[in-house]
Design an enzyme around this catalytic site. Structure first.
Site, PDB file in Angstrom:
ATOM      1  N   HIS A 386       0.965  -1.340  -0.022  1.00  0.00           N
ATOM      2  CA  HIS A 386       0.190  -0.003   0.007  1.00  0.00           C
ATOM      3  C   HIS A 386       0.944   1.331  -0.178  1.00  0.00           C
ATOM      4  CE1 HIS A 386       0.144   1.613   4.242  1.00  0.00           C
ATOM      5  NE2 HIS A 386       0.496   0.283   4.632  1.00  0.00           N
ATOM      6  N   ASP A 396       6.087   2.988   7.117  1.00  0.00           N
ATOM      7  CA  ASP A 396       4.754   2.312   6.875  1.00  0.00           C
ATOM      8  C   ASP A 396       3.995   3.311   5.824  1.00  0.00           C
ATOM      9  OD1 ASP A 396       2.492   1.069   6.886  1.00  0.00           O
ATOM     10  OD2 ASP A 396       2.103   1.350   9.108  1.00  0.00           O
ATOM     11  N   GLU A 433      -5.121   1.557   2.913  1.00  0.00           N
ATOM     12  CA  GLU A 433      -4.884   0.454   3.811  1.00  0.00           C
ATOM     13  C   GLU A 433      -5.152   0.921   5.250  1.00  0.00           C
ATOM     14  OE1 GLU A 433      -2.263  -2.106   6.434  1.00  0.00           O
ATOM     15  OE2 GLU A 433      -2.203   0.062   6.046  1.00  0.00           O
ATOM     16  N   GLU A 434      -4.676   2.042   5.472  1.00  0.00           N
ATOM     17  CA  GLU A 434      -4.600   2.454   6.767  1.00  0.00           C
ATOM     18  C   GLU A 434      -6.081   2.703   7.609  1.00  0.00           C
ATOM     19  OE1 GLU A 434      -2.074   2.400   8.653  1.00  0.00           O
ATOM     20  OE2 GLU A 434      -0.211   2.980   7.345  1.00  0.00           O
ATOM     21  N   ASP A 462       4.444  -4.598   3.412  1.00  0.00           N
ATOM     22  CA  ASP A 462       3.920  -3.279   3.971  1.00  0.00           C
ATOM     23  C   ASP A 462       5.067  -2.543   4.452  1.00  0.00           C
ATOM     24  OD1 ASP A 462       2.624  -1.681   5.770  1.00  0.00           O
ATOM     25  OD2 ASP A 462       0.950  -3.189   6.053  1.00  0.00           O
ATOM     26  N   HIS A 562       3.423   5.450  12.953  1.00  0.00           N
ATOM     27  CA  HIS A 562       2.187   6.125  12.711  1.00  0.00           C
ATOM     28  C   HIS A 562       2.287   7.587  13.145  1.00  0.00           C
ATOM     29  CE1 HIS A 562      -1.101   2.956  11.671  1.00  0.00           C
ATOM     30  NE2 HIS A 562       0.228   2.901  10.855  1.00  0.00           N
TER      31      HIS A 562
END
Length: 767
Positions: A386, A396, A433-434, A462, A562
């Site tokens: 993604h 990520d 995706e998140e 990922d 994140h």
């Protein structure tokens, strides 16, 4: 054919090793005899330190899995050339371009990344299309949180800037919010709920601590964040604040950013609070694809959704809240890393939070690129990654996209060099995706029948590089293939094969925590990849459609997950300073893709699956034993669990898997194959995983159809092998246990019969 300790042992060395082996493993798929061999104790090593493991090639005259000798001789020069293509400098270039701006799903910046990836793939020679979906997304309009008592304190919802890191001063990144979080205003006393698990709320109830009408403060970890909100909501909480405790990824793990790689006190973990273990994908189109013009149910009609406001905060912001709590000292295991004793609450701490979300149907963009196969172009080997990120997403998912692009460049160069894959290669760049695996799930739901027919297996990428240690997850039938490929790549730091280091790490974990098998009296170590649950884009493929999947990455000292600090500066300074692991990951993906798309027979082996099923049964039996021994006051199991049918069908599967592997190994020795038989054999191998699926799905969550692997109902991420039986045990339901045992046994029986049919087909292969 190349030799050396990284891939093969000579016959003489192998014989000497066999004389001193003391290590339990599955029967080697390289073995040509029918005798089952197990090694007991510690893993044997060669003089170079390589671990001798089952399931990978042990002698020079054994070809790559799925290749005849003639096939490998023709193929190997193309692979040798291709794996020299990925370069650290190019990976760095890709990542720098992809992390210029924050790019949350559905934003203009996100669309720019789709166009960038599309253009790179077109330049490489792929056929490329953009698949657009219209999905429900929320962005923050207003998010505030403040401590009212004991003193007023405005809780910051943005990170602090650091002079060395220009990206940390971003004004374009969204403030802290939760994807699929609810709008609302809440005010009240605070209760600390540890990780927000069901058992944590049960413990609060046991202590007499009331949750209803209060605001929950819980730390990240152990389970998916959406389930923390779900658990609080079900107990009557008014709102939820989630924070990352320094004991989990902050200063108790090491130096904090920007001095070290771990979470500083202002870092905030954004993320989705979708109830992931119930139904991933666009919640407004449950069970059907969000194509343009599709029907969307109203937000108010979505049953499984957060209905109380929630926000993520930093541990710096959590500190004064926790310090103001009274009540009980927390139970054992609840204390975090802040420098005072934690209490459950309530106390003087009172909080007010206000969340106003902008919900709308917005576009997202998958990029799908293809290199057509020559012999069977309607069979696909897929690799997916993604692009969307909560902020810059250097780890990520940017590291994955960079390695993914380098693998794409490598296979495109191989094609230009004359390589012709038998099967088509499909590179998918997913979006959304998140929020909840949106792009992959909607694509999977739109093309479900085509995927079940055409996709032979999926490599999921990922966060490809979050550290320096190889991590492997996937279905057990791909273990031997994965380990054979890992044997051919060296770790850039240590010079040993990735396979050797991975097996050694697994053995060390097993030696300290591995339980004794209930089905065999001796201690047995079998290196198995992690079981697949959910949390990434493989979910629709395995859990919904029954497609074999691998999830391959490097993990390590990654403490800025994140947050705004998951950016290019962090990666270049801490994650992978020379980008050498990006290039290593790209080479792994290249080998996997090229071998799987060129092999005459798909590179599956099933003995590892047989052993995995035995281990899963053992684990269920151990859980039952523990629950029967619970002390007074706890809900103990008082019903008899009958494993007789399951034991029988698993034993049959185990023996049949060994027999099939021997038949597949025998074919490896052929110089030529009867080509008309190959299509039926390969289709049967690829679709064997679908034997474990049931269209009626799991109890209470019919979207999840795989009866062996699924995310835990109460975990969201982590796998519950044999999930229906596990759910029955957790819910103390004897009738559900009996029903699910029979359903799973039936699916395992069907898989055993499919393996027997494949053996019959294999007999016709030799000309």
């Amino acid at each position: 054919m190349r030799c050396g300790t990284d891939r093969y042992f000579s016959v003489s060395i192998m014989c000497s090793l066999i004389c001193c082996i003391g290590f339990v493993m599955l029967p080697s798929s390289a073995r040509s005899s029918s005798e089952d061999t197990f090694f007991v104790g510690n893993p044997d090593t060669t003089a170079s330190g390589e671990v001798n493991v089952s399931g990978v090639r042990l002698s020079d005259d054994v070809s790559f899995l799925g290749f005849t000798r003639e096939g490998q001789d023709a193929f190997e020069p193309f692979e040798d050339h291709a794996v020299n293509v990925p370069q650290p400098s190019r990976a760095r270039q890709w990542l720098h371009a992809l992390t210029e701006e924050p790019h949350v799903a559905g934003t203009a910046q996100d669309y720019k990344t789709a166009i960038y990836v599309r253009d790179q793939l077109l330049e490489m020679g792929f056929s490329v299309e953009i698949a657009e979906y219209h999905v429900l997304l929320n962005y923050p309009k207003k998010v505030t949180a403040r401590l009212i008592h004991p003193e007023e304190f405005k809780i910051p919802l943005r990170e602090s800037g650091f002079p060395l890191d220009k990206d940390s001063y971003s004004e374009t990144a969204f403030p802290a919010f939760h994807g699929y979080g609810a709008s609302g205003k809440a005010e009240g006393q605070v209760i600390y709920a540890n990780y927000g698990r069901v058992e944590d709320f049960d413990r609060l109830e046991d202590l007499g601590v009331a949750v209803e009408g209060r605001i929950i403060l819980a730390r990240y970890g152990k389970i998916f964040r959406g389930l923390k909100v779900k658990n609080a909501q079900q107990r009557g909480a008014l709102g939820v604040l989630l924070y990352s405790d320094p004991a989990d990824d902050g200063y108790m793990k090491g130096d904090i950013y920007p001095i070290g790689p771990f979470r500083p006190d202002s870092a905030i973990q954004r993320g989705s609070v979708q109830f992931l273990s119930l139904n991933p994908g666009d919640p407004s189109t449950p069970g059907w694809a969000s194509v343009p013009g599709a029907r969307h149910i109203e937000y108010s009609e979505i049953s499984e959704m957060a209905r109380i406001p929630s926000l993520p905060i930093s541990y710096g912001a959590a500190r004064p809240i926790l310090k103001g709590l009274a009540g009980f000292e927390v139970p054992q295991g609840w204390q975090g890393g802040l420098p005072f004793a934690y209490h459950t609450g309530p106390g003087v701490s009172e909080i007010e939070i206000e969340v106003v979300m902008d919900y709308a149907i917005r576009p997202i963009w998958n990029v799908i690129a293809t290199i057509k196969g020559t012999e069977t172009p309607d069979r696909w080997v897929m690799i997916g990654n993604h692009r969307d990120a909560w902020t810059y997403g250097a780890v990520d998912p940017g590291s994955g996209t960079a390695a993914w692009l380098e693998a794409a460049r490598a296979v495109s160069e191989a094609v230009k060099n004359g390589w012709k894959p038998r099967r088509s290669l499909v590179f998918a760049s997913w979006d959304g995706e998140e929020y909840g695996l949106l792009g992959s799930t909607e694509w999977g739901e739109q093309f479900s029948e085509k995927i079940k027919e055409k996709v032979v297996f999926l490599i999921n990428v990922d966060s490809a590089v979050a550290g320096l240690d190889l991590d492997l997850a996937g279905v057990p039938s791909l273990r031997d293939f994965m380990l054979q490929v890992a044997a051919d790549e060296k770790d850039p730091r240590q010079g040993k094969s990735l396979r050797s280091l991975w097996v050694k790490a697994q053995q060390e974990k097993w030696a300290t925590s591995g339980p004794v098998s209930l089905s065999r009296p001796e201690a047995i170590f079998v290196p198995q990849m992690r079981s697949i649950g959910s949390g990434s884009d493989y979910t629709v493929f395995l859990d919904h459609l029954g497609i074999p999947v691998l999830d391959v990455d490097f993990r390590g000292r990654y403490g800025v997950y994140h947050s705004l600090y998951d950016n290019f500066f962090w990666m270049e300074k801490f994650g992978d300073p020379g980008f050498i692991y990006h290039a290593t990951a790209a080479r792994l993906y290249t080998r996997l893709l090229m071998r799987a798309s060129s092999s005459e027979i798909l590179p599956f082996r099933f003995s590892a699956y047989g052993f995995a099923l035995k281990e899963h049964l053992d684990e269920l039996k151990r859980i039952i034993i523990r629950k029967r021994r619970l002390p007074e006051g706890h809900e103990r199991l008082d019903w008899t669990s009958d494993f007789s049918t399951m034991d029988t069908v698993v034993e049959r599967f185990f023996l049949t898997s060994q027999s099939l592997d021997r038949a597949l190994d025998k074919v490896q020795g052929f110089s030529r194959l009867n080509r008309p038989s190959l299509g039926a054999i390969n289709d049967a191998l690829a679709r064997l995983e679908q034997a474990f699926t049931d269209p009626t799905g799991l109890p209470g969550r019919d979207w999840f159809r795989h009866l062996i692997y699924a995310p835990g109902l109460t975990t969201g991420y982590a796998s519950w092998p044999m999930p229906g039986m596990r759910q029955a045990i957790e819910q103390n339901r004897a009738e559900l246990f009996a029903r699910e045992s029979l359903r799973i046994a039936e699916r395992i029986q069907v898989a055993s019969e499919a393996m027997e049919q494949i053996q019959t087909l294999l007999a016709a292969l030799r000309e």
